[in-house]
Design a protein around this motif. Structure first.
Motif, PDB file in Angstrom:
ATOM      1  N   ASN B 240      92.345  93.283 -22.442  1.00  0.00           N
ATOM      2  CA  ASN B 240      91.291  93.181 -21.882  1.00  0.00           C
ATOM      3  C   ASN B 240      90.320  94.410 -22.101  1.00  0.00           C
ATOM      4  O   ASN B 240      90.812  95.594 -22.434  1.00  0.00           O
ATOM      5  CB  ASN B 240      91.314  93.329 -20.235  1.00  0.00           C
ATOM      6  CG  ASN B 240      92.178  92.331 -19.707  1.00  0.00           C
ATOM      7  OD1 ASN B 240      91.865  91.290 -19.706  1.00  0.00           O
ATOM      8  ND2 ASN B 240      93.650  92.568 -19.170  1.00  0.00           N
ATOM      9  N   LEU B 242      86.866  96.639 -21.456  1.00  0.00           N
ATOM     10  CA  LEU B 242      85.823  96.925 -20.361  1.00  0.00           C
ATOM     11  C   LEU B 242      84.923  97.905 -20.708  1.00  0.00           C
ATOM     12  O   LEU B 242      85.385  99.085 -21.372  1.00  0.00           O
ATOM     13  CB  LEU B 242      86.427  97.440 -18.928  1.00  0.00           C
ATOM     14  CG  LEU B 242      87.512  96.301 -18.462  1.00  0.00           C
ATOM     15  CD1 LEU B 242      88.331  97.109 -17.515  1.00  0.00           C
ATOM     16  CD2 LEU B 242      86.579  95.377 -17.741  1.00  0.00           C
ATOM     17  N   THR B 274      84.948 102.061 -24.862  1.00  0.00           N
ATOM     18  CA  THR B 274      85.318 100.906 -24.329  1.00  0.00           C
ATOM     19  C   THR B 274      86.761 100.899 -23.850  1.00  0.00           C
ATOM     20  O   THR B 274      87.489 101.603 -24.623  1.00  0.00           O
ATOM     21  CB  THR B 274      85.196  99.754 -25.354  1.00  0.00           C
ATOM     22  OG1 THR B 274      84.045  99.348 -25.914  1.00  0.00           O
ATOM     23  CG2 THR B 274      85.942  98.113 -24.880  1.00  0.00           C
ATOM     24  N   THR B 321      83.159  92.057 -15.604  1.00  0.00           N
ATOM     25  CA  THR B 321      84.047  91.573 -16.893  1.00  0.00           C
ATOM     26  C   THR B 321      85.351  90.782 -16.291  1.00  0.00           C
ATOM     27  O   THR B 321      86.011  91.407 -15.330  1.00  0.00           O
ATOM     28  CB  THR B 321      84.445  92.803 -17.701  1.00  0.00           C
ATOM     29  OG1 THR B 321      83.067  93.550 -18.023  1.00  0.00           O
ATOM     30  CG2 THR B 321      84.890  92.150 -19.108  1.00  0.00           C
ATOM     31  N   GLU B 322      85.676  89.682 -17.017  1.00  0.00           N
ATOM     32  CA  GLU B 322      86.952  89.097 -16.590  1.00  0.00           C
ATOM     33  C   GLU B 322      87.981  89.924 -17.101  1.00  0.00           C
ATOM     34  O   GLU B 322      88.092  90.261 -18.300  1.00  0.00           O
ATOM     35  CB  GLU B 322      86.823  87.752 -16.823  1.00  0.00           C
ATOM     36  CG  GLU B 322      87.992  86.948 -16.395  1.00  0.00           C
ATOM     37  CD  GLU B 322      88.007  85.463 -16.675  1.00  0.00           C
ATOM     38  OE1 GLU B 322      88.490  84.909 -17.894  1.00  0.00           O
ATOM     39  OE2 GLU B 322      87.671  84.733 -15.849  1.00  0.00           O
TER      40      GLU B 322
END
Lengths: 298, 361
Positions: B240, B242, B274, B321-322
């Motif tokens: 992930n 973000l 990030t 954000t997923e």
């Protein structure tokens, strides 16, 4: 009132049966029948003169017939092999061309676009001993000062005919083999390279087996073509000189239409058909086998 | 066996450069996997080593020899192709023995080598069949057998398993690994499948757009991805990512959620960064294995669940954000459920938002 009642399936098939009878069955039966008679075109009633196997016996014992038969086989063998080798060469070269390949492919087809009669006339001119292109060129280059009798000498005439035949039809092989070259997967060729093959070995062990089905298709088509060869020979030499280039169908044509002995011509025709059938069956068997080898099924 | 060295290797098709001066050293007996998305130049690189593509610049050395201008047959390599590339008109036996036949070995030598290879790959009962009569997995084994018979210095595999079904692929993966252990030869293996890369490789080479992004052991590239591309390419589900900004020594996301900077990463105040976290390191409280020294907690709403049996994948949203999270010892979770998640910061990553490069100290 009772009308004639035909079964439905027969009614439905009747148009096809009538047409096929008219264009195939009746001529076939008639020609087969006439081969057992002394039928002459000039005496129509002779078609009822049954002579049994006389015509066949005559053909089988006729040296002229067998000479024409042998010459046809020779033409078939020499022309087909030459066309195959040349076609293979041309196809390989064309397949390597990167620019203008489409144009080349079209140009390859040009000889096929002319009527064989025209090709015959063209080569008759080219090989003419007085005004022909070949002799003129040879003489201008100082290679010879005599007029070589291309179409008059027996052996040279056969050579000239084979030359014309090869010129018109090499492209059949060229096109089909080119199609075969396009169809070859790239991977086995690369595997062969890694496996240590030189270019020649790759061709021998990988490319050629892949091409064989295409070569045999071309052979089958062309064997039928050459076995019935008539037009080019008729125009260029008319079977001459002194029957030195007489092929089966020029002989049969002459016997049937010039000498008007149609019964005898038909008998020779039926024997000759076997030649075409033999070569077609032979090449189709080869084709099936080469396809099986590639695991392409029947 | 041999070492392989690539020195500034370039591949150009006309004006288009597809491989940009890559350098790679492969040790004797090493299993190296080139991995990357399609079009990244991995297959082209392999084919340059094989000699099937001309080298536009730089050197390829095999066993200390520059092989740039040698044809494939003189490079002492074997290659296994994606489409097997068997000779369809030859039996399995002939396929296997073909290279030795070409090299004019005696029939006895060929038989011995073929039988040996057939034995290793359990192909003995198939020796007299033609490739057309074999299944995909069997063909693949024949292709491998053909490579073995040559006894090369280097094996090259070009996506050998991508035409097989999932189950067979797993099986063949194990067989390839066993084969490597048995033969101890140098292997260069190309795949787009990161699982194959992780499971097979001694070292993974991750490529993108004709560049090498990172080279390392499977664990190195998994645990210390050098940039966001590697981070998302290696590992399943992907890491992930973000986007956030460094504020007051913390990471602040768009919705104001704040997380501490993971240990071992440097940041500049106000820098756009990030934040990367794998699903394995973000788990709902009570369903996790808390191991790290540095933990953080966030609240998220679960959008979707994917139960996998031993664990459940949770799809939740953090700062717009997923995010995929994992739930161990799963219980049923319904859509829209709000849960508290633990984040193990020791295993999290920070990348520069602009360049995508890692911020590791």
């Amino acid at each position: 009132m009772k009308r004639l009642k035909l079964p439905q399936w027969l009614v439905l098939l009747l148009p096809a049966i009538i047409i096929l009878s008219a264009v195939v069955l009746i001529p076939l039966v008639l020609s087969l029948y006439s081969s057992f008679t002394s039928y002459r075109l000039t005496r129509p009633d002779s078609i009822f003169n049954w002579v049994g196997l006389f015509n066949y016996e005559k053909a089988i014992t006729d040296a002229k017939f067998w000479a024409a038969f042998g010459r046809t086989v020779l033409l078939l063998t020499v022309a087909l092999n030459l066309e195959m080798l040349l076609g293979l060469g041309i196809a390989i070269m064309v397949s390597k061309v990167t620019r203008g390949q489409r144009l080349l492919r079209t140009m390859m087809m040009f000889p096929m676009m002319f009527s064989p009669i025209l090709v015959g006339f063209q080569f008759k001119f080219i090989f003419n001993d007085n005004v022909g292109l070949v002799n003129n060129a040879l003489q201008s280059l100082g290679i010879t000062d005599t007029a070589i009798p291309w179409l008059v000498d027996g052996n040279l005439a056969m050579f000239s005919i084979i030359f014309a035949e090869v010129w018109t039809s090499t492209s059949v092989f060229g096109i089909l083999i080119l199609a075969g070259l396009y169809a070859i997967p790239r991977d086995p060729l690369e595997a062969a390279k890694v496996d240590g093959c030189t270019a020649l070995q790759s061709f021998r062990y990988v490319t050629l087996p892949f091409l064989m089905p295409f070569i045999y298709i071309a052979m089958a088509i062309r064997s039928l073509d050459v076995a019935r060869a008539y037009d080019i020979v008729q125009i260029m030499t008319n079977g001459g000189p002194a029957r030195r280039t007489e092929l089966l169908w020029t002989l049969i044509g002459r016997t049937g239409y010039v000498d008007a002995r149609m019964g005898y011509a038909n008998a020779m025709g039926y024997i000759s058909i076997f030649l075409a059938i033999f070569f077609t069956v032979y090449f189709f068997k080869k084709l099936t086998k080469s396809r099986q080898e590639l695991g392409m099924g029947m | 066996m041999a070492q392989v060295h690539l020195r500034n290797v370039v591949k150009k098709y006309g004006p288009l450069e597809v491989v940009h001066a890559i350098n790679l050293d492969i040790a004797d007996g090493e299993f190296v996997v080139l991995v990357g998305p399609s079009g990244c130049g991995k297959s082209t690189t392999l084919r340059m080593v094989a000699g099937l593509e001309a080298i536009s610049g730089g050197d390829v050395q095999i066993g200390g020899r520059v092989v740039n201008d040698l044809p494939p047959r003189d490079r002492n390599i074997s290659m296994v192709f994606q489409n097997y590339a068997l000779y369809p008109h030859m039996t399995v036996r002939e396929n296997l023995g073909f290279s030795l036949h070409i090299a004019k070995h005696s029939q006895a030598d060929i038989d011995k080598a073929v039988n040996e290879a057939a034995d290793i790959l359990s192909l003995t009962p198939l020796l007299d069949r033609k490739p057309g009569a074999l299944s995909g997995g069997q063909r693949q084994r024949v292709a491998m057998g053909r490579a073995i018979v040559r006894d090369p210095e280097v094996f090259l595999f070009d996506e050998p398993l991508s035409n097989l079904d999932a189950k067979l692929r797993t099986q063949m993966r194990v067989e390839i690994k066993k084969l490597h252990q048995k033969l101890g030869s140098t292997i260069i293996y190309v795949t787009h499948d990161q699982i194959e890369a992780m499971t097979l490789a001694d070292r993974i080479v991750i490529m993108r757009d004709g560049h090498i992004e990172q080279v390392g052991t499977p664990l190195e590239v998994f645990e210390n991805p050098i940039n966001t591309f590697v981070a998302t390419f290696i590992g399943s589900p992907p890491m992930n990512l973000l986007d956030g900004v460094v504020k007051d020594g913390q990471i602040e996301f768009a919705d104001g959620t704040r997380l501490p900077v993971p240990p071992g990463y440097f940041t500049d105040e106000g820098q756009a960064i990030t934040f990367g976290v794998r699903a394995d390191n973000i788990m709902p409280v009570g369903h996790a294995l808390p191991r790290g020294e540095h933990m953080a907690e966030v609240e998220m709403t679960v959008d979707l669940t994917e139960p996998l049996g031993t664990e459940t994948l949770l799809f939740a949203v953090l700062a717009g954000t997923e995010v995929q999270a994992k739930m161990l010892n799963p219980r049923p979770v319904h859509r829209g459920e709000r849960m508290t998640f633990q984040i193990m910061l020791d295993k999290c990553h920070l990348f520069d938002a602009e360049t995508g490069d890692t911020q590791k100290k």
